[in-house]
Design an enzyme around this catalytic site. Structure first.
Site, PDB file in Angstrom:
ATOM      1  N   GLU A 353       0.853  -1.185   0.000  1.00 53.96           N
ATOM      2  CA  GLU A 353       0.000   0.000   0.000  1.00 53.96           C
ATOM      3  C   GLU A 353       0.891   1.239   0.000  1.00 53.96           C
ATOM      4  OE1 GLU A 353      -2.397   2.068   3.664  1.00 53.96           O
ATOM      5  OE2 GLU A 353      -2.672  -0.077   3.371  1.00 53.96           O
ATOM      6  N   HIS A 438      -3.665  -6.436  10.629  1.00 52.51           N
ATOM      7  CA  HIS A 438      -4.549  -7.402   9.965  1.00 52.51           C
ATOM      8  C   HIS A 438      -4.509  -8.787  10.615  1.00 52.51           C
ATOM      9  CE1 HIS A 438      -3.850  -4.970   5.960  1.00 52.51           C
ATOM     10  NE2 HIS A 438      -4.617  -4.316   6.803  1.00 52.51           N
ATOM     11  N   ASN A 476      -5.709  -6.168   1.669  1.00 60.62           N
ATOM     12  CA  ASN A 476      -6.339  -5.748   2.925  1.00 60.62           C
ATOM     13  C   ASN A 476      -7.601  -6.590   3.159  1.00 60.62           C
ATOM     14  OD1 ASN A 476      -5.206  -3.589   1.122  1.00 60.62           O
ATOM     15  ND2 ASN A 476      -5.002  -2.586   3.089  1.00 60.62           N
TER      16      ASN A 476
HETATM   17  P1  FAD Z   1     -13.242  -6.285  14.440  1.00 61.98           P
HETATM   18  O1  FAD Z   1     -13.550  -5.260  13.408  1.00 61.98           O
HETATM   19  O2  FAD Z   1     -11.931  -6.275  15.098  1.00 61.98           O
HETATM   20  O3  FAD Z   1     -14.411  -6.236  15.512  1.00 61.98           O
HETATM   21  C1  FAD Z   1     -14.392  -6.962  16.716  1.00 61.98           C
HETATM   22  C2  FAD Z   1     -15.163  -6.194  17.793  1.00 61.98           C
HETATM   23  O4  FAD Z   1     -15.404  -7.072  18.896  1.00 61.98           O
HETATM   24  C3  FAD Z   1     -14.395  -5.006  18.369  1.00 61.98           C
HETATM   25  O5  FAD Z   1     -15.191  -3.832  18.280  1.00 61.98           O
HETATM   26  C4  FAD Z   1     -14.119  -5.414  19.814  1.00 61.98           C
HETATM   27  O6  FAD Z   1     -14.120  -4.305  20.725  1.00 61.98           O
HETATM   28  C5  FAD Z   1     -15.244  -6.377  20.109  1.00 61.98           C
HETATM   29  N1  FAD Z   1     -14.928  -7.348  21.175  1.00 61.98           N
HETATM   30  C6  FAD Z   1     -13.783  -8.078  21.306  1.00 61.98           C
HETATM   31  N2  FAD Z   1     -13.852  -8.874  22.398  1.00 61.98           N
HETATM   32  C7  FAD Z   1     -15.067  -8.636  22.975  1.00 61.98           C
HETATM   33  C8  FAD Z   1     -15.719  -9.145  24.148  1.00 61.98           C
HETATM   34  N3  FAD Z   1     -15.141 -10.080  24.935  1.00 61.98           N
HETATM   35  N4  FAD Z   1     -16.951  -8.663  24.464  1.00 61.98           N
HETATM   36  C9  FAD Z   1     -17.546  -7.720  23.672  1.00 61.98           C
HETATM   37  N5  FAD Z   1     -16.966  -7.209  22.557  1.00 61.98           N
HETATM   38  C10 FAD Z   1     -15.745  -7.667  22.209  1.00 61.98           C
HETATM   39  N6  FAD Z   1      -8.516  -3.601   6.599  1.00 61.98           N
HETATM   40  C11 FAD Z   1      -8.806  -3.327   5.298  1.00 61.98           C
HETATM   41  O7  FAD Z   1      -9.390  -4.161   4.609  1.00 61.98           O
HETATM   42  N7  FAD Z   1      -8.455  -2.122   4.747  1.00 61.98           N
HETATM   43  C12 FAD Z   1      -7.789  -1.155   5.460  1.00 61.98           C
HETATM   44  O8  FAD Z   1      -7.498  -0.062   4.929  1.00 61.98           O
HETATM   45  C13 FAD Z   1      -7.436  -1.448   6.810  1.00 61.98           C
HETATM   46  N8  FAD Z   1      -6.728  -0.557   7.559  1.00 61.98           N
HETATM   47  C14 FAD Z   1      -6.512  -0.814   8.890  1.00 61.98           C
HETATM   48  C15 FAD Z   1      -5.876   0.147   9.677  1.00 61.98           C
HETATM   49  C16 FAD Z   1      -5.731  -0.053  11.045  1.00 61.98           C
HETATM   50  C17 FAD Z   1      -5.032   0.966  11.876  1.00 61.98           C
HETATM   51  C18 FAD Z   1      -6.249  -1.244  11.640  1.00 61.98           C
HETATM   52  C19 FAD Z   1      -6.120  -1.490  13.127  1.00 61.98           C
HETATM   53  C20 FAD Z   1      -6.866  -2.202  10.864  1.00 61.98           C
HETATM   54  C21 FAD Z   1      -7.000  -2.007   9.497  1.00 61.98           C
HETATM   55  N9  FAD Z   1      -7.642  -2.948   8.689  1.00 61.98           N
HETATM   56  C22 FAD Z   1      -7.876  -2.683   7.363  1.00 61.98           C
HETATM   57  C23 FAD Z   1      -8.086  -4.257   9.240  1.00 61.98           C
HETATM   58  C24 FAD Z   1      -9.603  -4.340   9.499  1.00 61.98           C
HETATM   59  O9  FAD Z   1     -10.043  -3.215  10.221  1.00 61.98           O
HETATM   60  C25 FAD Z   1      -9.881  -5.634  10.279  1.00 61.98           C
HETATM   61  O10 FAD Z   1      -9.454  -6.720   9.479  1.00 61.98           O
HETATM   62  C26 FAD Z   1     -11.375  -5.815  10.593  1.00 61.98           C
HETATM   63  O11 FAD Z   1     -11.848  -4.762  11.386  1.00 61.98           O
HETATM   64  C27 FAD Z   1     -11.628  -7.134  11.301  1.00 61.98           C
HETATM   65  O12 FAD Z   1     -13.024  -7.347  11.340  1.00 61.98           O
HETATM   66  P2  FAD Z   1     -13.680  -8.376  12.365  1.00 61.98           P
HETATM   67  O13 FAD Z   1     -15.145  -8.407  12.094  1.00 61.98           O
HETATM   68  O14 FAD Z   1     -12.922  -9.649  12.294  1.00 61.98           O
HETATM   69  O15 FAD Z   1     -13.406  -7.796  13.832  1.00 61.98           O
END
Ligand code: FAD
Length: 497
Positions: A353, A438, A476
């Site tokens: 990126e 990620h 990503n």
């Molecule tokens: P998450 O989005 O991580 O959601 C999990 C949620 O569960 C969180 O809100 C957490 O607080 C909650 N949780 C956890 N444990 C508990 C519990 N015990 N009780 C209640 N709630 C809980 N990806 C891209 O594709 N493009 C990008 O440009 C990109 N940029 C990024 C930049 C940064 C700085 C970061 C940190 C990540 C980036 N990502 C990007 C990655 C992407 O955001 C993640 O892959 C994605 O959010 C993961 O989705 P998910 O549904 O697996 O979980």
């Protein structure tokens, strides 16, 4: 409330959780979403909901007393600073060999990420999710995910002319002069809003460096897409500042879910239990893996299989900067929203990126976040002495990622007669190899679960998030996480609801 009975309980409100909430509700199921982070709907005393990347404050970090910026240093100066301990938006979760950055709040990672919304090349899909039929993904579920997320492409004519993408045009020139394909990547940012930021008709957001600690402007996080659609069904309730602590079979059927309520300092203010017919784990790769490993190994869910906790990868993330010549300025003004990448996946195992470095001053730096084919995988395990779940990732396991990123940047440096920056991650340190944005894996599809996310060993327990994906998506990850959740919930609604 305490003691209630719910049809479906979802742990976490990121991509997997939001898709699950919307589709179950549309199918007539009443849904309760439990989220440990805040709702992020109330401005602070500065009138803004989120803090700027250049001035982190109490809102920026999840229960830390000092910031932990991904770039720890600049021009020799450490940039981290003390902040009040608060349930802020970005978690820099430290394991022994790696820091895993994650979003915290209603919307999960969509609140903090760069919005890069990339569908992997179809030729790479078999290595990403080997048990999934690519036809159904590319014909149905990737399009559905892109529509639900509001993914669009930047207007290339505007991109060619605005000073805010000079850094990306320099990135293109350097990629192409070394013979690498330079590819535009879609995003969830509202490009008309960004143009209005440039015109000065709306408050500057992406053009004022907002991103890592939240975006007050045009970024379409889940809080603007899937989640309002889910709430509009009238069947979805979201409880922020609630942390799930246990799930165990209930005597009358279903599952007893225990949770804590927490205040903004992270103190436990109460405990509740509810009984849910079905529980959907969507706490993110790390969150879901930690919960499931602990529940298996402490006896709450002893029938979970030995695959739970395995297959975790970092999507091969590694960062680096290059120092350009004085005739190649990257611009004092940079949009915080990335639009492009350098694709050397097939030949060198890296997709880089072209990332902004929006410091507000001319730095002559080009900055990159590479996604690489790093084959290393780690495992979560329950530590009975501490009561916590450890991850056995080793610092040295980043070396393949560095080697693959070098397949791009060594060549560019040689063509351009330039060098790596050594001031961004410490003193005389080139590679940002201590972190990932990620996290993927820990409850792999078709191993810990069936081929649609049903946890093996229990009826009515599901995994819906990035923990299903075996460690790498070649780009990503969030579009793939969203599309896989769309696919799985379709099957679950057909057969289980
Ligand atoms: P998450 O989005 O991580 O959601 C999990 C949620 O569960 C969180 O809100 C957490 O607080 C909650 N949780 C956890 N444990 C508990 C519990 N015990 N009780 C209640 N709630 C809980 N990806 C891209 O594709 N493009 C990008 O440009 C990109 N940029 C990024 C930049 C940064 C700085 C970061 C940190 C990540 C980036 N990502 C990007 C990655 C992407 O955001 C993640 O892959 C994605 O959010 C993961 O989705 P998910 O549904 O697996 O979980």
């Amino acid at each position: 409330g305490d003691g209630a009975r719910v049809q479906a309980l979802i742990v976490g409100s990121g991509y997997g959780g939001s898709v699950t909430a919307l589709r179950l509700a549309q199918a007539g199921v009443n849904v309760h979403v439990i989220e440990q982070g805040m709702s992020w709907d109330t401005p602070g005393s500065d009138g803004k909901i989120f803090a700027n990347t250049t001035s982190p404050d109490y809102r920026s970090y999840w229960l830390r007393t000092r910031t932990k910026a991904p770039l720890s240093n600049f021009l020799g100066f450490p940039i981290d600073k003390d902040v009040p301990k608060y349930t802020g938006i970005l978690d820099a979760e430290e394991f022994s060999g790696i820091t895993v950055y994650q979003g915290r709040g209603v919307g999960g990672g969509s609140l903090v990420n760069g919005g890069m919304a990339v569908t992997p090349k179809r030729e790479n899909f078999g290595a990403i999710l080997p048990s999934v039929n690519p036809d159904e993904m590319y014909n149905t579920y990737y399009p559905r995910a892109n529509a639900g997320l509001g993914v669009t492409n930047v207007d290339q004519r505007w991109w060619e002319s605005t000073q805010y993408y000079q850094f990306a045009r320099v990135g293109r020139k350097h990629a192409q002069r070394s013979g690498f394909p330079f590819v535009f990547v879609p995003n969830v940012y509202d490009w008309d809003y960004m143009k209005a930021e440039e015109a000065g008709t709306v408050p500057k957001s992406a053009l004022a460096a907002e991103i890592l600690y939240g975006n007050n402007g045009g970024k379409k996080s889940l809080a603007k897409t899937y989640l309002p659609a889910a709430l509009a069904t009238g069947r979805v309730t979201i409880s922020p500042q609630h942390r799930v602590t246990n799930v165990a079979p209930a005597s009358g059927g279903g599952y007893t879910v225990s949770m804590e309520t927490i205040d903004t300092s992270g103190n436990v203010t109460g405990v509740k239990t509810v009984v849910a017919d079905k529980v959907f784990f969507a706490a993110g790769s790390v969150g879901t893996s930690k919960l499931l490993v602990k529940f298996r190994d402490t006896g709450s869910l002893p029938n979970l299989n030995g695959e739970v906790g395995t297959g975790w990868g970092d999507n091969g993330n590694v960062m680096c900067g290059r120092a350009n010549h004085m005739w190649d300025p990257t611009g004092a003004k940079q949009s915080s929203i990335p639009t492009a990448g350098i694709d050397n996946w097939a030949a060198g195992g890296a997709f880089a990126e072209v990332a902004p470095l929006p410091t507000g001053i001319e730095t002559y730096a080009s900055f990159y976040l590479s996604i690489t084919k790093n084959p290393n995988r780690a495992q979560f395990s329950y530590n009975a002495a501490t009561g916590k779940v450890d991850l056995n990732w080793q610092t040295a396991w980043k070396q393949p990622a560095i080697d693959m990123a070098k397949s791009i940047f060594d060549r560019i440096n040689s063509t351009e007669g330039t060098i790596y920056r050594t001031d961004l991650f410490g003193t005389y340190k080139i590679w940002g190899d201590h972190l990932t944005y990620h996290p993927l894996g820990g409850a792999i599809l078709n191993k810990a679960t069936d081929n649609y996310g049903r946890l093996k060993g229990y009826n009515g327990l599901y995994v819906m998030d990035g923990s299903l994906i075996p460690g790498n998506t070649s780009v990503n990850p969030f579009v793939t996480i969203t599309a896989l959740a769309e696919r799985n919930i379709d099957n679950i609604i057909t057969y289980d609801v």
